[in-house]
Every structure is written in structure tokens, then in C-alpha cells.
Design a protein around this motif. Structure first.
Motif, PDB file in Angstrom:
ATOM      1  N   ASP A  97       0.844  -1.180   0.000  1.00 33.94           N
ATOM      2  CA  ASP A  97       0.000   0.000   0.000  1.00 33.94           C
ATOM      3  C   ASP A  97       0.885   1.238   0.000  1.00 33.94           C
ATOM      4  O   ASP A  97       1.829   1.321   0.795  1.00 33.94           O
ATOM      5  CB  ASP A  97      -0.914   0.010   1.222  1.00 33.94           C
ATOM      6  CG  ASP A  97      -1.917   1.149   1.186  1.00 33.94           C
ATOM      7  OD1 ASP A  97      -2.835   1.088   0.356  1.00 33.94           O
ATOM      8  OD2 ASP A  97      -1.754   2.104   1.965  1.00 33.94           O
ATOM      9  N   GLN A 160       2.401  -3.404   6.418  1.00 34.88           N
ATOM     10  CA  GLN A 160       1.156  -2.639   6.410  1.00 34.88           C
ATOM     11  C   GLN A 160       1.073  -1.784   7.672  1.00 34.88           C
ATOM     12  O   GLN A 160       0.263  -1.994   8.558  1.00 34.88           O
ATOM     13  CB  GLN A 160      -0.035  -3.587   6.322  1.00 34.88           C
ATOM     14  CG  GLN A 160      -1.316  -2.920   5.866  1.00 34.88           C
ATOM     15  CD  GLN A 160      -1.233  -2.449   4.430  1.00 34.88           C
ATOM     16  OE1 GLN A 160      -0.853  -3.222   3.555  1.00 34.88           O
ATOM     17  NE2 GLN A 160      -1.583  -1.203   4.184  1.00 34.88           N
ATOM     18  N   LEU A 163      -3.231   2.035   7.779  1.00 39.77           N
ATOM     19  CA  LEU A 163      -4.496   1.596   7.199  1.00 39.77           C
ATOM     20  C   LEU A 163      -5.527   2.689   7.402  1.00 39.77           C
ATOM     21  O   LEU A 163      -5.620   3.281   8.485  1.00 39.77           O
ATOM     22  CB  LEU A 163      -4.984   0.311   7.864  1.00 39.77           C
ATOM     23  CG  LEU A 163      -4.283  -1.001   7.497  1.00 39.77           C
ATOM     24  CD1 LEU A 163      -4.666  -2.089   8.492  1.00 39.77           C
ATOM     25  CD2 LEU A 163      -4.635  -1.424   6.083  1.00 39.77           C
ATOM     26  N   GLN A 167     -10.164   0.854   4.724  1.00 42.29           N
ATOM     27  CA  GLN A 167      -9.405  -0.373   4.501  1.00 42.29           C
ATOM     28  C   GLN A 167      -9.587  -1.357   5.652  1.00 42.29           C
ATOM     29  O   GLN A 167      -9.717  -2.567   5.437  1.00 42.29           O
ATOM     30  CB  GLN A 167      -7.924  -0.039   4.315  1.00 42.29           C
ATOM     31  CG  GLN A 167      -7.611   0.627   2.990  1.00 42.29           C
ATOM     32  CD  GLN A 167      -6.182   1.134   2.923  1.00 42.29           C
ATOM     33  OE1 GLN A 167      -5.569   1.443   3.951  1.00 42.29           O
ATOM     34  NE2 GLN A 167      -5.638   1.239   1.722  1.00 42.29           N
ATOM     35  N   ARG A 168      -9.631  -0.852   6.877  1.00 43.04           N
ATOM     36  CA  ARG A 168      -9.859  -1.718   8.027  1.00 43.04           C
ATOM     37  C   ARG A 168     -11.221  -2.409   7.924  1.00 43.04           C
ATOM     38  O   ARG A 168     -11.361  -3.605   8.215  1.00 43.04           O
ATOM     39  CB  ARG A 168      -9.767  -0.909   9.325  1.00 43.04           C
ATOM     40  CG  ARG A 168      -8.374  -0.403   9.637  1.00 43.04           C
ATOM     41  CD  ARG A 168      -8.354   0.617  10.775  1.00 43.04           C
ATOM     42  NE  ARG A 168      -7.055   1.224  10.872  1.00 43.04           N
ATOM     43  CZ  ARG A 168      -6.064   0.783  11.644  1.00 43.04           C
ATOM     44  NH1 ARG A 168      -6.257  -0.283  12.403  1.00 43.04           N
ATOM     45  NH2 ARG A 168      -4.901   1.397  11.662  1.00 43.04           N
ATOM     46  N   GLY A 189      -0.907  -1.838  10.985  1.00 44.21           N
ATOM     47  CA  GLY A 189      -1.916  -0.814  11.189  1.00 44.21           C
ATOM     48  C   GLY A 189      -1.651   0.145  12.322  1.00 44.21           C
ATOM     49  O   GLY A 189      -2.593   0.761  12.841  1.00 44.21           O
TER      50      GLY A 189
END
Length: 395
Positions: A97, A160, A163, A167-168, A189
Motif C-alpha cells: 500500500d 502494512q 491503514l 481499509q480496516r 496498522g
């Protein structure tokens, strides 16, 4: 690019043994035979993925009789593969991402600081290339939107760190289902993005399904596995004695601080912060940090999915294979190997010599060695080959 139906050319920068052999910056091939095997390995990737390469050369890397004798085959094999769907038979997705890739991590292999993007490169080039199965690389938002998500049995989040709220939610609604295994690495996250605001909090890491605790002090992320726990959780205990760092020599291409003439493994990384799993009765601790013994990796099974937390930046291929096999991913080889595969073509490249058992997802009428046209086997879903050390079987 392929998900969005873009036409693109891939620069193949693979070097032969003719490239400054005293400098191993781009890997090591010591002979004509090893160079041919590496070029065939790359052809296997192109034939099974639909990637169209072009060769870039700064020196006379190809001026070898054995290499040049093999070159006409490359066009022939690419044209043959174009007659069939060139789609990798991957059941593993590695997710990236842009928001996370721009985040720095307070540690280093050979640079300060090392970024999330560099972490992915080290994993892919030092460990995951020998998974024994193909895997696909996705941007998170593309995979969220794609109808291909259902074919992946394992999704890995290697870096990652950030987030968004959306997205979560999508991960909960789309990824945590169908018995899929999600692998969360290092600090999943820890950044929560809401609009233009980026909030950092240890509590944000609960997206991985575990309660994590952060320790702020310089430590390595090297782990000692509990092999009995690996056996109980995944049915496999053949994992490295030290996890969370790679013992594979680094040949360069990542940093200037490399002795090209004497490649060595990267020293264990030191982080200013590390994350530990809070021990709970509904999970299995897979490994503990060497320094201090805190829980460093764990697995937890939910009703609709399995979650794995891996506190290091490096996921060793031995552990990756165990996780993938338990999730139902088809591993093509009985030991670590580079594998590219589609429904019609396959490639196996070995580091060490010795026979390797290749298991196909289904029984086929005929398996043909593309390099000589010989028949490897009839009416079977498995066969044994030994292409030798640094050798390639293309079928």
C-alpha cells in the motif's frame, strides 16, 4: 498494472557470468551453464504471468556460445505460452500500500532508516523466492476491489503500517472469511488514517486480531521458534533454528554498504520499537524473541479465518512454507525452490543439487521438458527431476 489491463514492458536486468565476475552485485553465476539456467528461470516467470520483458545490457553479457545457442528458444517458448492463458496459479497474495510504503522504520540492514518498501524487497529476494509456489503482488485497494480475492488462501501484509478506516472495514468484511489465513508482520496498522489525519497508536494494531504491546528500546527482532508449537499449529516443524532474519548472503542491489567480492548475510536488524503478543489462552505462541523471551509470533484461529502475527520484518521461507501448507496452498516442491506456474506451464529452479519431487495441482496427460522436447511423465500429477545446483527445469 495487469489488474488494470495496462500494457507495459518489464526491464530484465539479469546478468550473466560475463558481468565483472569479481563483483557479485547482481547475484552470482559462475559459468555458461548457470547463466543459461538463470535466463530460463526468468523465461518461466514471463511464460506463466504474461509479463513481456526487454533485455537491458551495459556490457557484453550475452557473448557466450552456450547462451547464444539458447536465445532462439526464448522467442519460441514465449510464442508457445501465448497460445494459452498466461495467468499465474497463485494462491498466495502479498499486499502493499502506498501509504505504508512511505513510512520509515527505525532500523537498518545497511541504511538508516530502512523503509517498508525495502523490507518487502529483502523478503522477496532473500526468502520468499524459494516458497515452492507462485505468489501474486497486489496493491491493497486493488485487491479489495478485485473479484480474484477468493482464490487466495493466504494474504500476507509484510509492511502494512498504515491503514485507513475504510481499509480496516474492508479487511473485516472481505478478507476475514472463507477460512483464509492472514499474516501480519511487524507493526500492522499502527497508523490509522482518517482523511488527511494520521494517528499513531499501539491500539491501532488490533486489526491483526491480537492484542500487541510495544517495547521502546533497541532490540533485534530475531526469534527462537517453538517447533512443537509449529507442529501443532501447522503440521510442520522443519523451520529454521533462528527466525526473523535471513541467513542468505546479500549480493547487492539494495545498498552501497556491500562487499561485492565477499557477499555475506545481513546482520540481525536492530529496531527502536518491537511489538509483542499479549499471551492469551485462545492462541498458540510460535516463537519468542531471543532478547528477553517475549512472545514474538503467534497464530489464532477464528470461526471464519486464521490470523498470524509475525513480529519481525523478515518472514523466513521455512516458516512461510509451513503457514502456507496448513492453509491449503498448493506447494509444488517438497523442498524450497523457485517456482513459477500457470495451468499449462511450470518452472522449477534449485539452489542446491539433488532430486526434487514436483507435485502438480491436478493429474495431466503429459509433462514435456521444453528444453529438449522429451517426455518427463504420462498420466500423473507428480514427477521427480534433478536439474543440478542452480539448475532449471522448464516444462
Amino acid at each position: 498494472l495487469m489488474h488494470h489491463n495496462k500494457v507495459f514492458l518489464f526491464q530484465s536486468d539479469v546478468r550473466s557470468h560475463l558481468f565483472a565476475p569479481e563483483r557479485h552485485r547482481f547475484g552470482e553465476t559462475a559459468s555458461s551453464e548457470e547463466s543459461v539456467a538463470v535466463y530460463r528461470r526468468e523465461l518461466g516467470k514471463y511464460m506463466t504471468t504474461g509479463i513481456v520483458p526487454y533485455q537491458w545490457t551495459f556490457q557484453r553479457w550475452w557473448e557466450d556460445p552456450k547462451i547464444m545457442a539458447d536465445v532462439p528458444n526464448y522467442d519460441k517458448w514465449m510464442r508457445l505460452s501465448a497460445r494459452f492463458p498466461r495467468r499465474p496459479a497463485a494462491q498466495v497474495a502479498v499486499v502493499l500500500d502506498p501509504l505504508s510504503l512511505s513510512a520509515g522504520i527505525e532500523s537498518n540492514y545497511s541504511r538508516q532508516p530502512i523503509t517498508a518498501a525495502q523490507h518487502v524487497s529483502f523478503n522477496r529476494n532473500l526468502e520468499w523466492h524459494r516458497l515452492g509456489a507462485p505468489y501474486d503482488l497486489w496493491l491493497l485497494d486493488d485487491l479489495i476491489e478485485s473479484d480474484e480475492l477468493d482464490r487466495y488462501k493466504v494474504v500476507v501484509f509484510p509492511a502494512q503500517l498504515a491503514l485507513t478506516v475504510e481499509q480496516r472495514r474492508a479487511i473485516r468484511e472481505k478478507f476475514e472469511r472463507n477460512g483464509r489465513t492472514l499474516v501480519w508482520m511487524y507493526a500492522p496498522g499502527v497508523f490509522r488514517a482518517e482523511g488527511t489525519h494520521l494517528n499513531i497508536s499501539d491500539g491501532n494494531t488490533d486489526v491483526c486480531g491480537f492484542t500487541l504491546e510495544k517495547e521502546t528500546a533497541p532490540h533485534t527482532l530475531v526469534m527462537k521458534p517453538d517447533k512443537a508449537a509449529f507442529k501443532a499449529a501447522f503440521g510442520i516443524d522443519a523451520v529454521d533454528d533462528r527466525l526473523g532474519w535471513s541467513n542468505t548472503p546479500l549480493y547487492g542491489g539494495f545498498s552501497y554498504k556491500i562487499d561485492y567480492a565477499n557477499p555475506k548475510p545481513i546482520p540481525p536488524q536492530v529496531f527502536e520499537a518491537r511489538f509483542m503478543v499479549k499471551d492469551q489462552p485462545d492462541m498458540t505462541i510460535l516463537a519468542r524473541y531471543e532478547e528477553g523471551g517475549a512472545p514474538a509470533a503467534a497464530v489464532k484461529r477464528f470461526s471464519d479465518h486464521t490470523s498470524v502475527f509475525w513480529g519481525a520484518g523478515i518472514l523466513n521461507v521455512s516458516a512461510f512454507r509451513a503457514i502456507a501448507a496448513a492453509a491449503g496452498v498448493h506447494l509444488y516442491t517438497d523442498r524450497p525452490a523457485v517456482v513459477y506456474a500457470s495451468d499449462n506451464f511450470g518452472m522449477v529452479h534449485l539452489k542446491e543439487s539433488g532430486p526434487v519431487r514436483v507435485k502438480l495441482p491436478r493429474k495431466v496427460k503429459r509433462i514435456t521438458d521444453l528444453t529438449d522436447g522429451g517426455i518427463i511423465a504420462h498420466d500423473t500429477d507428480s514427477f521427480t527431476v534433478d536439474p543440478g545446483a542452480k539448475g532449471t527445469c522448464l516444462f
